[in-house]
Design a protein around this motif. Structure first.
Motif, PDB file in Angstrom:
ATOM      1  N   VAL A   1      39.915  38.970  44.306  1.00 27.26           N
ATOM      2  CA  VAL A   1      40.319  37.429  44.086  1.00 27.26           C
ATOM      3  C   VAL A   1      39.173  36.664  43.490  1.00 27.26           C
ATOM      4  CG1 VAL A   1      39.838  36.618  46.502  1.00 27.26           C
ATOM      5  CG2 VAL A   1      41.525  35.523  44.981  1.00 27.26           C
ATOM      6  N   GLN A   2      39.478  35.503  42.913  1.00 29.00           N
ATOM      7  CA  GLN A   2      38.434  34.548  42.260  1.00 29.00           C
ATOM      8  C   GLN A   2      38.540  33.181  43.340  1.00 29.00           C
ATOM      9  OE1 GLN A   2      37.477  34.903  38.126  1.00 29.00           O
ATOM     10  NE2 GLN A   2      39.416  35.891  38.011  1.00 29.00           N
ATOM     11  N   ILE A   3      37.495  32.479  43.456  1.00 29.26           N
ATOM     12  CA  ILE A   3      37.886  31.336  44.165  1.00 29.26           C
ATOM     13  C   ILE A   3      37.079  30.096  43.485  1.00 29.26           C
ATOM     14  CG2 ILE A   3      37.497  30.136  46.270  1.00 29.26           C
ATOM     15  CD1 ILE A   3      37.337  32.963  47.476  1.00 29.26           C
TER      16      ILE A   3
ATOM     17  N   VAL B   1      33.604  35.422  43.199  1.00 30.94           N
ATOM     18  CA  VAL B   1      34.513  36.605  43.248  1.00 30.94           C
ATOM     19  C   VAL B   1      34.259  37.664  44.453  1.00 30.94           C
ATOM     20  CG1 VAL B   1      35.245  38.732  41.878  1.00 30.94           C
ATOM     21  CG2 VAL B   1      34.398  36.551  40.727  1.00 30.94           C
ATOM     22  N   LEU B   2      35.434  37.817  45.333  1.00 31.89           N
ATOM     23  CA  LEU B   2      35.371  38.808  46.355  1.00 31.89           C
ATOM     24  C   LEU B   2      35.652  40.065  45.802  1.00 31.89           C
ATOM     25  CD1 LEU B   2      37.225  36.754  49.200  1.00 31.89           C
ATOM     26  CD2 LEU B   2      34.938  36.537  48.443  1.00 31.89           C
ATOM     27  N   ASN B   3      34.965  41.048  45.933  1.00 32.82           N
ATOM     28  CA  ASN B   3      35.347  42.340  45.795  1.00 32.82           C
ATOM     29  C   ASN B   3      35.441  43.417  46.908  1.00 32.82           C
ATOM     30  OD1 ASN B   3      34.174  42.814  42.696  1.00 32.82           O
ATOM     31  ND2 ASN B   3      32.658  41.091  43.544  1.00 32.82           N
TER      32      ASN B   3
ATOM     33  N   VAL C   1      42.509  38.367  39.764  1.00 33.59           N
ATOM     34  CA  VAL C   1      41.454  38.866  38.809  1.00 33.59           C
ATOM     35  C   VAL C   1      41.972  38.841  37.395  1.00 33.59           C
ATOM     36  CG1 VAL C   1      40.570  40.625  40.712  1.00 33.59           C
ATOM     37  CG2 VAL C   1      42.483  41.506  38.925  1.00 33.59           C
ATOM     38  N   SER C   2      43.096  38.724  36.986  1.00 36.67           N
ATOM     39  CA  SER C   2      43.518  38.391  35.491  1.00 36.67           C
ATOM     40  C   SER C   2      43.414  37.310  35.007  1.00 36.67           C
ATOM     41  CB  SER C   2      45.142  38.730  35.497  1.00 36.67           C
ATOM     42  OG  SER C   2      45.663  38.210  36.419  1.00 36.67           O
TER      43      SER C   2
ATOM     44  N   VAL D   1      38.472  38.783  35.362  1.00 31.83           N
ATOM     45  CA  VAL D   1      37.175  39.744  35.647  1.00 31.83           C
ATOM     46  C   VAL D   1      37.588  41.139  35.343  1.00 31.83           C
ATOM     47  CG1 VAL D   1      36.168  38.153  37.266  1.00 31.83           C
ATOM     48  CG2 VAL D   1      38.031  39.567  38.067  1.00 31.83           C
ATOM     49  N   PRO D   2      36.633  41.874  34.613  1.00 29.56           N
ATOM     50  CA  PRO D   2      36.896  43.218  34.368  1.00 29.56           C
ATOM     51  C   PRO D   2      37.449  44.068  35.616  1.00 29.56           C
ATOM     52  CG  PRO D   2      34.874  42.716  33.718  1.00 29.56           C
ATOM     53  CD  PRO D   2      35.222  41.586  34.611  1.00 29.56           C
TER      54      PRO D   2
END
Length: 724
Positions: free
Chosen positions: A455-457, A466-468, A539-540, A581-582
């Motif tokens: 997810v992106q914040i 970006v949480l990974n 992420v898209s 993000v990829p």
């Protein structure tokens, strides 16, 4: 003299004349001519003591204005246009149904409309308090009028004419004068009397109920506090930025979110103020209300009754006071009179008895089941994991307990059990999951993918975090279906969106809530400010805000999306997108999705469960579409009987599907529903047809692509990861 004494004195003066003004409609004149009851002297409202702002409130207002302008996610200045919007929102909060103020009142307030913004910048609260005090005086006048109508006798009301009343007046014109409001209120009282008569209540009991209701509201109006005005005014102001930004008074701050769960003994519900009512926002998974099954989001609470006692009307009460009344010792029973979310008008209520209990963490834990599907001689074993909320035992975690409970830990264990049982695929049920711990949503995605973003914040400065998932371990690499509905929100949407973006599984159900914002609570000199500071993105690149997650295969829902969901809230932040993000795309469903939808539609075409669901949705849609109700007794009774018969027909159809004996009457149905409240361990063990349909979609996937079972092996995960 107390309020009760004033009311008793007022009712002991039958010789006085009702003051209503000189010009009135013929029907109203005839009705008023027959009044022998008390004087509803609008001058009595002069006994109301106007509330005034304090220095602490003025300082808090200045701090709130600064934080909104400089730290909120939405870049919004305090302008003349915003001033007008605050004015409208404030009036909507104070008189949302437009039954207290007249057009004359609105005209007298118009000079303030363009001045509120500049005043709010500098802590000048008097204009907002002037509006509040006027509304309180008008409320007192209206309630005195209503009590006078009741004192005159319900038998004086005429139910033979072809009158009707508008169900929802929030968009109606303001009535022209106090005289016009008199007519409206007589209709409102007739509507309330009709509804109770049709439920079998005699006039003596109706009179007692209405009198207690209006006297309770009148008492509250006389007891208005400065903090009531300030909180209402500040929330009209903060709501311009977004619906999740709000002011908490010092006392409300003590009960942040008013969540009657965990260590608190109550019914397990989250409540909020909604004009004069207290509204159910959501039910706590595993709580008494959730188990009992009758209370629903968007229901509005009219009264609260302790076991063996008379109901206490709570219309117009403060939220914290309603919560205190509902809470109570474990195993005691509380009965809520509510206006159901799907009611045709505000006089349609039902009683819901709930046994209080403590909501425990284990009651909210993820659980599993296995279903077997026999399809044309081919057997499929499908694992089902239900996740009511995203939880973590933070206290045990901080204490260093290696066995602390969390969503991800529990689901990992359940997946291991299901793999040992040899399931062909897994259905993750996130319906009604309102979210929870963000890091748990991140970690849960990691059970199904190789390393990657989840997810992106983005914050107000456009900085993106970006949480990974940093763990390369894949706990489950088989076929996956995720079930969602309108009540799936926040962390649920992050998980479902990530699974969809990765092509890791199919999302099935209805459009999710669309709660894609992050709030922080900031202390003030007086109370607290909950303010939106960030926004979630998939992420898209698309936000989960406002739009939520759109399922790959849709299943209709009973939920009224015009009332529940982010896009149903005023001033909700819009959907937008940022750069993707990829990330790996593990499977492309585009080649099979049309056939999957066709097979799903074919099954539902002949499914008795789906046919019943459609019947319920059509019935609820029809009820929601009613804009006027008749005040003619015969017409209203015919409509009431039709509704009750439809309810009974639907309930019996559901029982017959389960092999249970149908109810002979609606009274039998309601008695059975009340009995369920006494059994806290009562649960419906039968897996519902939506879960079974998720299993069938899983089987369709395996049949359409015989390689599906093998393309998601760990080795191929790694191979695909190299192509990122």
């Amino acid at each position: 003299m107390t309020i009760a004494e004033k009311l008793m004195q007022r009712r002991s003066q039958p010789s006085k004349v009702w003051k209503v003004g000189a010009c009135t409609a013929l029907t109203l004149s005839m009705f008023l001519a027959g009044l022998t009851g008390v004087q509803a002297n609008i001058d009595d409202a002069a006994e109301y003591k106007p509330v005034a702002p304090t220095i602490d409130q003025a300082r808090a207002n200045i701090l709130i204005a600064r934080q909104l302008q400089f730290t909120h996610f939405r870049n919004l200045g305090i302008s003349d246009e915003l001033s007008g919007d605050v004015f409208d929102a404030y009036l909507k909060y104070l008189d949302g149904q437009r039954v207290y103020l007249t057009q004359e009142d609105i005209d007298s307030l118009k000079s303030m409309k363009s001045r509120l913004g500049s005043a709010l910048k500098t802590g000048q609260l008097q204009p907002g308090f002037d509006i509040y005090n006027l509304v309180q005086q008008r409320i007192i006048q209206r309630l005195q009028f209503a009590l006078g109508v009741i004192d005159n006798g319900l038998d004086k009301l005429d139910f033979s004419a072809n009158d009707e009343i508008r169900v929802d007046r929030s968009e109606s014109d303001w009535e022209a004068s106090q005289v016009a409001l008199d007519e409206l209120w007589i209709k409102r009282i007739k509507n309330a009397v009709l509804s109770q008569r049709l439920n079998g209540t005699d006039d003596e009991a109706i009179e007692d109920t209405l009198r207690r209701r209006y006297e309770g509201q009148l008492k509250r109006a006389y007891q208005a506090r400065s903090e009531d005005a300030f909180q209402a005014y500040m929330n009209a102001f903060t709501g311009m930025w977004d619906p999740h930004t709000s002011y908490f008074s010092p006392r409300t701050s003590e009960n942040f979110n008013i969540n009657m769960s965990l260590s608190l003994e109550g019914i397990g519900a989250v409540l909020q103020s909604d004009n004069e009512y207290t509204k159910v926002v959501r039910l706590v998974p595993g709580g008494p209300a959730s188990k009992q099954g009758q209370l629903q989001p968007a229901d509005r609470i009219v009264s609260v009754a302790q076991q063996g006692e008379k109901p206490v009307n709570v219309i117009g009460w403060r939220l914290d006071e309603v919560v205190d009344l509902i809470r109570g010792p474990r195993n005691s029973k509380v009965t809520l009179e509510v206006i159901p979310a799907n009611a045709s008008d505000e006089t349609v209520t039902r009683d819901i008895a709930i046994s209080r209990d403590e909501v425990k963490l284990e009651e909210q834990s993820a659980s599993k089941d296995v279903i077997e599907l026999d399809r044309a001689g081919e057997s499929y074993k499908v694992g089902v994991i239900t996740i009511p909320t995203f939880y973590a035992d933070f206290q045990a975690m901080q204490a260093g307990d290696p066995n602390y409970k969390s969503t991800t830990r529990d689901v990992r264990r359940l997946l291991d059990d299901l793999k040992e049982q040899g399931v062909d695929g897994v259905v993750m049920d996130l319906r009604n999951n309102g979210g929870g711990a963000l890091h748990e949503a991140n970690d849960l995605v990691g059970l199904f993918i190789d390393k990657g973003p989840t997810v992106q914040i983005r914050n107000a400065n456009n900085d993106v975090q970006v949480l990974n998932d940093e763990d390369p371990t894949v706990d489950y690499d088989g076929p996956l279906v995720v079930l969602v509905n309108r009540m799936s929100a926040s962390a649920s949407e992050i998980f479902a969106g990530a699974i969809q973006d990765y092509g890791r599984g199919l999302v099935v159900g209805s459009q999710t809530f669309g709660k894609g914002t992050v709030q922080a609570v900031r202390p003030l000199n007086h109370g607290q400010l909950k303010i939106t500071q960030s926004k979630f993105y998939r992420v898209s690149g698309g936000s989960t805000q406002h739009k939520g997650v759109i399922p790959d295969i849709e299943i209709p829902s009973r939920v009224d999306t015009t009332r529940i969901g982010e896009d149903a809230l005023d001033h909700a932040l819009p959907w937008d997108q940022i750069e993707a993000v990829p990330h790996t795309r593990y499977f492309d469903f585009s080649g099979v999705i049309d056939e999957l939808r066709k097979r799903h539609d074919d099954r539902f075409e002949i499914s008795p469960e789906f046919s019943l669901l459609q019947q319920e949705i059509e019935f609820l849609t029809e009820q929601r579409g009613i804009t006027y109700v008749s005040l003619n007794m015969d017409e209203r009774k015919a409509h009431h009987d039709q509704i009750e018969q439809t309810r009974l027909t639907i309930a019996n159809a559901r029982r017959e599907l389960r092999g249970d004996k149908p109810f002979k009457s609606l009274e039998d149905l309601e008695e059975w529903q009340t009995e369920q409240a006494a059994d806290l361990d009562n649960t419906d063990e039968e897996l519902d047809f939506v879960i079974r349909e998720g299993g069938h979609i899983m089987a369709d996937l395996l049949e359409l692509d015989q390689h599906m079972a093998s393309i998601l092996t760990p080795a191929q995960f790694a191979a695909k990861a190299e192509t990122r």
